[in-house]
Design a protein around this motif. Structure first.
Motif, PDB file in Angstrom:
ATOM      1  N   UNK A   1      -0.939   1.853  11.435  1.00  0.00           N
ATOM      2  CA  UNK A   1       0.140   0.910  11.188  1.00  0.00           C
ATOM      3  C   UNK A   1      -0.291  -0.355  10.492  1.00  0.00           C
ATOM      4  N   UNK A   2      -1.600  -0.618  10.402  1.00  0.00           N
ATOM      5  CA  UNK A   2      -2.016  -1.869   9.770  1.00  0.00           C
ATOM      6  C   UNK A   2      -1.627  -1.915   8.298  1.00  0.00           C
ATOM      7  N   UNK A   3      -2.090  -0.938   7.532  1.00  0.00           N
ATOM      8  CA  UNK A   3      -1.842  -0.998   6.094  1.00  0.00           C
ATOM      9  C   UNK A   3      -0.361  -0.873   5.754  1.00  0.00           C
TER      10      UNK A   3
ATOM     11  N   UNK B   1      -3.218   8.818  11.088  1.00  0.00           N
ATOM     12  CA  UNK B   1      -1.995   9.414  10.564  1.00  0.00           C
ATOM     13  C   UNK B   1      -0.992   9.744  11.667  1.00  0.00           C
ATOM     14  N   UNK B   2      -1.471  10.204  12.808  1.00  0.00           N
ATOM     15  CA  UNK B   2      -0.569  10.589  13.894  1.00  0.00           C
ATOM     16  C   UNK B   2       0.258   9.422  14.411  1.00  0.00           C
ATOM     17  N   UNK B   3      -0.301   8.220  14.368  1.00  0.00           N
ATOM     18  CA  UNK B   3       0.361   7.076  14.990  1.00  0.00           C
ATOM     19  C   UNK B   3       0.901   6.063  13.977  1.00  0.00           C
ATOM     20  N   UNK B   4       0.855   6.393  12.688  1.00  0.00           N
ATOM     21  CA  UNK B   4       1.324   5.475  11.661  1.00  0.00           C
ATOM     22  C   UNK B   4       2.806   5.126  11.822  1.00  0.00           C
ATOM     23  N   UNK B   5       3.651   6.151  11.862  1.00  0.00           N
ATOM     24  CA  UNK B   5       5.100   5.913  11.887  1.00  0.00           C
ATOM     25  C   UNK B   5       5.523   5.165  13.148  1.00  0.00           C
ATOM     26  N   UNK B   6       5.139   5.634  14.359  1.00  0.00           N
ATOM     27  CA  UNK B   6       5.543   4.858  15.543  1.00  0.00           C
ATOM     28  C   UNK B   6       4.998   3.436  15.537  1.00  0.00           C
ATOM     29  N   UNK B   7       3.787   3.230  15.017  1.00  0.00           N
ATOM     30  CA  UNK B   7       3.225   1.887  14.968  1.00  0.00           C
ATOM     31  C   UNK B   7       4.049   0.987  14.058  1.00  0.00           C
ATOM     32  N   UNK B   8       4.450   1.497  12.895  1.00  0.00           N
ATOM     33  CA  UNK B   8       5.223   0.665  11.983  1.00  0.00           C
ATOM     34  C   UNK B   8       6.628   0.383  12.511  1.00  0.00           C
ATOM     35  N   UNK B   9       7.215   1.355  13.222  1.00  0.00           N
ATOM     36  CA  UNK B   9       8.523   1.115  13.825  1.00  0.00           C
ATOM     37  C   UNK B   9       8.429   0.062  14.925  1.00  0.00           C
ATOM     38  N   UNK B  10       7.314   0.052  15.660  1.00  0.00           N
ATOM     39  CA  UNK B  10       7.111  -0.980  16.678  1.00  0.00           C
ATOM     40  C   UNK B  10       6.918  -2.345  16.034  1.00  0.00           C
ATOM     41  N   UNK B  11       6.252  -2.377  14.880  1.00  0.00           N
ATOM     42  CA  UNK B  11       6.124  -3.638  14.164  1.00  0.00           C
ATOM     43  C   UNK B  11       7.491  -4.127  13.702  1.00  0.00           C
TER      44      UNK B  11
ATOM     45  N   UNK C   1       9.514   4.907   6.234  1.00  0.00           N
ATOM     46  CA  UNK C   1       9.125   5.619   5.024  1.00  0.00           C
ATOM     47  C   UNK C   1       7.771   5.198   4.502  1.00  0.00           C
ATOM     48  N   UNK C   2       7.503   3.897   4.472  1.00  0.00           N
ATOM     49  CA  UNK C   2       6.195   3.416   4.032  1.00  0.00           C
ATOM     50  C   UNK C   2       5.107   3.935   4.959  1.00  0.00           C
ATOM     51  N   UNK C   3       5.394   3.929   6.271  1.00  0.00           N
ATOM     52  CA  UNK C   3       4.417   4.452   7.227  1.00  0.00           C
ATOM     53  C   UNK C   3       4.208   5.952   7.037  1.00  0.00           C
ATOM     54  N   UNK C   4       5.281   6.688   6.771  1.00  0.00           N
ATOM     55  CA  UNK C   4       5.161   8.136   6.569  1.00  0.00           C
ATOM     56  C   UNK C   4       4.318   8.441   5.341  1.00  0.00           C
ATOM     57  N   UNK C   5       4.582   7.737   4.246  1.00  0.00           N
ATOM     58  CA  UNK C   5       3.801   7.952   3.022  1.00  0.00           C
ATOM     59  C   UNK C   5       2.327   7.653   3.283  1.00  0.00           C
TER      60      UNK C   5
END
Length: 435
Positions: free
Chosen positions: A126-128, A71-81, A375-379
């Motif tokens: 960030x995968x899902x 959860x901690x790294x979801x948003x930054x991971x998705x923004x990097x993607x 937003x998808x990463x945050x959710x």
């Protein structure tokens, strides 16, 4: 089903069909390995605890701590993607999580267990949401729910095939001086890394890059996705800051949190629960029986989104589906009959898996541009904390009430609450864009 594109543009239809055939099976393979690597600790629970000296509470905490790192790294991971593209970032995610999963062979006690499970969550972060965002960049609304529904075959398939595989690997105990659970983590982790390398060569970031589409198909699909994205950006949150404070996004996060509590409240303990029902140690036989609820989930995740596409109320169908799951979770411990308990587990798994493609139709129909990536990463980030709380709430409740059944009753209650919250989405704007 929205037919604005499918009836008007054969080039678009052809592109969508090709994209489903090429991309979805590969993404499905990735999800099978991802789900298996995060949940296979459930198959090894008894032997793993015995060999490492972990208590029930330590096992529950270690199983759940994965979701803190995740959860901690979801948003930054998705923004990097969003910045680097799917093929690079999906490769990075899968290779690192596979290597860390394989490193679970070195667990010797609580600290190493906690550390590796936390790092596994960081690696997989960030995968899902990355896949959900990726699908939103490839499929217009009328096809997106179907594509996400096919992608969700991954969770039940992970257990239909992964259950017997994990059980077989556990029976390699003593081979080459290693425990069975060490073989399980090693082989399943390395498989993920191999597929990660493959992803770099196989995926295309967007329709315009796809050489396997004709020029006309590339143009038609790219224009359709771009037009929808512009509409979502114009009518929804437009940047990451507005996403973080958007009440609709936070409301969706709360629903997803409760869904994930039901998923992982069952997943981490299902092999042990089935073992108790059939009176066997966890091995290939238990793995085969454990696959039965996931076969039911596979059928449900195909039928329920198809039903929702027929113009019915998606939120209400989702609410009923999740309520069925809540009933199944409660009935699985209320019945004294092994057959009825297994049937109840089938209802539970079918409900909490089939509801998720319906759920994701809401944020993907509402968010566009960088707001979609964030937003998808945050959710998913906030929702995935349910995977941390579920095993710990279950363990705490059972210890506090001195009842091995109380934990699942509480999780049935939280699942029912999630079903109730879905009703709150019924009259919200942008619902019709969701399917």
């Amino acid at each position: 089903m929205d037919t604005r594109f499918s009836n008007a543009d054969p080039e678009l239809d052809g592109a969508v069909q090709k994209a489903i055939r090429r991309l979805v099976p590969f993404l499905l393979l990735m999800y099978v390995l991802a789900f298996l690597d995060r949940a296979n600790v459930g198959f090894a629970e008894h032997a793993f605890k015995a060999d490492t000296g972990l208590s029930n509470a330590a096992y529950a905490f270690g199983a759940g701590i994965f979701f803190l790192g995740y959860s901690l790294f979801e948003v930054p991971s998705n923004l990097l993607m969003h910045r680097f593209g799917a093929r690079v970032w999906m490769c990075r995610i899968m290779v690192t999580w596979g290597l860390i999963s394989a490193a679970m062979v070195a667990v010797q006690g609580e600290i190493s267990f906690y550390a590796l499970r936390f790092l596994l969550g960081v690696a997989e972060a960030g995968f899902f949401p990355g896949v959900i965002y990726f699908l939103s960049q490839w499929f217009p609304a009328y096809a997106r729910t179907r594509a996400i529904g096919f992608f969700y075959f991954g969770a039940p398939l992970a257990f239909i095939f992964g259950g017997p595989l994990s059980g077989m690997l556990l029976e390699m105990h003593g081979f080459a001086g290693m425990h069975g659970w060490q073989w399980m983590f090693l082989i399943e982790g390395l498989l993920a890394s191999i597929v990660g390398v493959w992803a770099f060569w196989y995926l295309d970031d967007r329709p315009e890059d796809a050489r396997w589409l004709t020029p006309g198909q590339r143009t038609a699909l790219g224009k359709a996705v771009l037009a929808e994205d512009r509409h979502k950006v114009a009518h929804g949150p437009q940047d990451l800051l507005s996403v973080l404070t958007n009440m609709r996004v936070l409301f969706l996060s709360a629903i997803y949190f409760l869904i994930q509590m039901s998923v992982y409240g069952v997943v981490f303990f299902l092999p042990s629960q089935v073992a108790a029902l059939v009176g066997e140690q966890v091995g290939i036989k238990v793995g085969l029986v454990t696959s039965i609820p996931w076969m039911c989930a596979l059928i449900a995740v195909y039928l329920v989104p198809q039903w929702a596409k027929q113009g019915r109320n998606t939120a209400m169908i989702a609410a009923v589906t999740l309520a069925v799951s809540a009933a199944g979770i409660a009935m699985s411990v209320a019945s004294s009959s092994p057959l009825l308990s297994l049937t109840a587990l089938c209802l539970a798994a079918a409900g909490f898996i089939a509801v998720q493609p319906l759920f994701w139709s809401f944020p993907t129909g509402y968010l566009g541009g960088v707001a979609a990536a964030g937003g998808i990463a945050l959710i998913n980030s906030l929702g995935s904390l349910g995977g941390f709380f579920a095993p710990n709430v279950k363990a705490f409740t059972e210890q506090a009430l001195a009842s091995s059944q109380a934990g699942l009753y509480v999780l049935a209650g939280t699942t029912l609450l999630g079903a109730g919250l879905f009703i709150g989405l019924r009259e919200r704007p942008a619902r019709t864009a969701a399917v």
